[in-house]
Scaffold this active site. Structure first.
Site, mmCIF file in Angstrom:
data_model
loop_
_atom_site.group_PDB
_atom_site.id
_atom_site.type_symbol
_atom_site.label_atom_id
_atom_site.label_comp_id
_atom_site.label_asym_id
_atom_site.label_seq_id
_atom_site.Cartn_x
_atom_site.Cartn_y
_atom_site.Cartn_z
ATOM 1 C CD GLN A 1 -1.776 -11.586 -4.674
ATOM 2 O OE1 GLN A 1 -1.702 -12.841 -4.487
ATOM 3 N NE2 GLN A 1 -2.664 -10.853 -3.663
ATOM 4 C CG ASN B 1 -5.770 -8.263 -5.443
ATOM 5 O OD1 ASN B 1 -5.776 -7.426 -6.464
ATOM 6 N ND2 ASN B 1 -6.901 -8.171 -4.581
ATOM 7 C CB CYS C 1 -17.382 -6.714 4.553
ATOM 8 S SG CYS C 1 -18.585 -7.699 5.245
ATOM 9 C CB THR D 1 -1.043 0.123 1.367
ATOM 10 O OG1 THR D 1 -1.791 -0.923 1.129
ATOM 11 C CG2 THR D 1 -1.693 1.198 1.185
ATOM 12 C CB THR E 1 14.117 4.321 12.347
ATOM 13 O OG1 THR E 1 14.399 5.808 13.098
ATOM 14 C CG2 THR E 1 14.986 3.076 13.050
ATOM 15 C CB SER F 1 3.508 -6.715 0.122
ATOM 16 O OG SER F 1 3.027 -6.854 1.644
ATOM 17 C CB ALA F 2 7.493 -8.934 3.686
ATOM 18 C CG HIS F 3 1.431 -9.376 4.169
ATOM 19 N ND1 HIS F 3 0.024 -9.892 4.160
ATOM 20 C CD2 HIS F 3 1.478 -8.141 3.708
ATOM 21 C CE1 HIS F 3 -0.756 -9.000 3.859
ATOM 22 N NE2 HIS F 3 0.194 -7.934 3.411
HETATM 23 C C1 LIG Z 1 -2.338 -7.258 -0.732
HETATM 24 C C2 LIG Z 1 -2.096 -6.611 -1.819
HETATM 25 C C3 LIG Z 1 -1.675 -4.914 -1.675
HETATM 26 C C4 LIG Z 1 -1.650 -4.462 -0.359
HETATM 27 O O1 LIG Z 1 -0.397 -4.919 0.205
HETATM 28 P P1 LIG Z 1 0.134 -4.446 1.589
HETATM 29 O O2 LIG Z 1 1.319 -4.962 1.856
HETATM 30 O O3 LIG Z 1 -0.975 -5.231 2.578
HETATM 31 O O4 LIG Z 1 -0.410 -3.122 2.055
HETATM 32 C C5 LIG Z 1 -1.614 -4.197 -2.817
HETATM 33 N N1 LIG Z 1 -1.752 -4.748 -3.860
HETATM 34 C C6 LIG Z 1 -2.158 -5.977 -4.148
HETATM 35 C C7 LIG Z 1 -2.474 -6.439 -5.433
HETATM 36 C C8 LIG Z 1 -2.342 -6.828 -3.101
HETATM 37 O O5 LIG Z 1 -2.699 -8.165 -3.145
#
Ligand SMILES: *Cc1c(COP(=O)(O)O)cnc(C)c1O
Length: 418
Positions: free
Chosen positions: A195, A167, A342, A77, A256, A215-217
């Site tokens: 993704q 996504n 939602c 994000t 930081t 994004s790492a997660h």
């Molecule tokens: C999950 C996702 C995001 C948001 O990533 P965050 O690291 O959770 O802020 C943005 N774009 C896509 C395509 C995503 O799947």
């Protein structure tokens, strides 16, 4: 076959668990290696800086980039906002104060209707502030082609942003094609690759990408950390920073550094480089089995998005003649996403499914199933049986399904209105 442990996690497009190797790599940086990489005069700072440098090299290697081109952020994000807003403000044609009256004077941006909100909303804000934004509609296969982008290009186009893979439906865009077009026109090209990266091979040079978010997660790393790739040559991309402060990350992102998170992202990147091919092959086989079983044993189902230009581990399936909420209830042992979002007051059908022409009813009765590194054969077998049984049972209660089976064309039925 053994019953798998329940519930089964098939929502890896929402987030992934941390790989245990990632957690292990992170732990020392909470305690004995807690230093601030900005501390230039002592060992604690040097240790932290060394760890951040290694992570930067690993992320760069995953992208085919130079480590100087990697900026650490809090996630996709933030990366998307820094890229889109930062590029728009840097490359605008007529700064707001000098702009001639009327909308659009500040420059033209191209994006599309099925981006993540983290791209759509920064674009909408820029639109309100006097930029002109084209939101391209994908075809019914969900794909944005280079031809669509070409047709939208204008002399005042400054930025194009198109996601690498979607996504919700997993479709893959022709990023190298769009990249080549943007190069030819001198337009800055950003891609939200959240993704894609870590699942599929990525080469920012070959793809002609100027800015890329990850994004790492979403790739077995921790939440709250990500990166933005910023091209340094041909062209050297400049961005107006959104946050000012200590000037970390070459001034693109002050604050930081999240050292533990960055170490985790680096480790996740290293593992992904090793493992993406074998993971991808295995998950594609499981996904194919899931799709073919569900669609062959149940009529009136459809797989959404392009039939093969799709991520290997994700499927989005619509089930006719069942009610969305009942379907989710009946499948609550399967942790997945529905085609409903939602909002504050109600359940809205997914805007992505809507954009590719899936009707509201069918969108509500859609499931997004996204597999991951931990997904097992037994879990997929269980999921197939669960979905098939649930849909059959719900349809037994559906008068519409009865009519459909009797050959009545429901689109021609005149319903009584009350
Ligand atoms: C999950 C996702 C995001 C948001 O990533 P965050 O690291 O959770 O802020 C943005 N774009 C896509 C395509 C995503 O799947």
């Amino acid at each position: 076959m053994d019953t798998p442990r329940l519930p089964i996690y098939l929502d890896h497009a929402a987030t992934t668990p941390c790989d245990p190797r990632v957690v292990e790599a992170m732990l020392p940086y909470f305690t004995e290696r807690f230093g601030n990489p900005g501390s230039r005069n002592h060992q604690f700072g040097w240790n932290a800086e060394e760890a951040v440098d290694l992570a930067r090299e690993r992320v760069a290697a995953l992208l085919g980039a130079n480590e100087k081109e990697v900026i650490f952020t809090s996630g996709s994000t933030e990366s998307n906002n820094i890229a889109i807003r930062g590029a728009a403000l840097m490359y605008e044609k007529a700064p707001m104060n000098a702009a001639p009256s009327g909308a659009g004077g500040r420059g033209h941006i191209i994006t599309n209707t099925i981006e993540h909100k983290a791209v759509l909303d920064p674009c909408k804000r820029l639109q309100k502030e006097g930029f002109d934004v084209t939101f391209l509609d994908p075809g019914s296969d969900g794909i944005i082609t280079a031809e669509m982008v070409r047709a939208a290009m204008r002399p005042d186009t400054i930025l194009c942003t198109v996601m690498w893979a979607n996504n919700e439906i997993g479709v893959i865009n022709d990023i190298p094609g769009i990249g080549a077009l943007c190069k030819e026109r001198g337009v800055i090209f950003h891609t939200d690759a959240t993704q894609w990266v870590g699942k599929m091979p990525t080469d920012v040079e070959a793809a002609g990408v100027d800015l890329l978010s990850l994004s790492a997660h979403k790739m077995y790393g921790p939440k709250g950390v990500g990166a933005l790739y910023v091209r340094r040559r041909k062209p050297r991309v400049r961005l107006t920073p959104l946050v000012d402060g200590g000037g970390q990350e070459r001034g693109f992102r002050s604050g930081t550094l999240n050292v533990t998170g960055i170490v985790g992202l680096g480790k996740a990147a290293e593992i992904a480089r090793d493992q993406m091919e074998s993971d991808g092959r295995r998950l594609l086989a499981l996904r194919t089995r899931l799709e073919s079983q569900v669609t062959s044993r149940l009529d009136s189902t459809q797989v959404n998005g392009h039939p093969h230009k799709r991520l290997p581990h994700l499927t989005n399936i619509s089930f006719g003649f069942v009610e969305g909420e009942s379907l989710m209830m009946a499948c609550k042992e399967i942790a997945c996403s529905s085609g409903s979002a939602c909002t504050s007051a109600s359940l809205e059908p997914s805007y992505v499914l809507k954009s590719i022409g899936v009707g509201d009813e069918l969108a509500h009765s859609s499931l997004r199933l996204s597999l991951g590194r931990g997904t097992t054969d037994a879990e997929i077998e269980f999921t197939i049986e669960k979905i098939v049984t649930a849909v059959k049972k719900l349809r037994e209660l559906s008068p519409l399904y009865d009519m459909h089976k009797e050959g009545i064309d429901l689109s021609k039925v005149e319903w009584a209105h009350h």
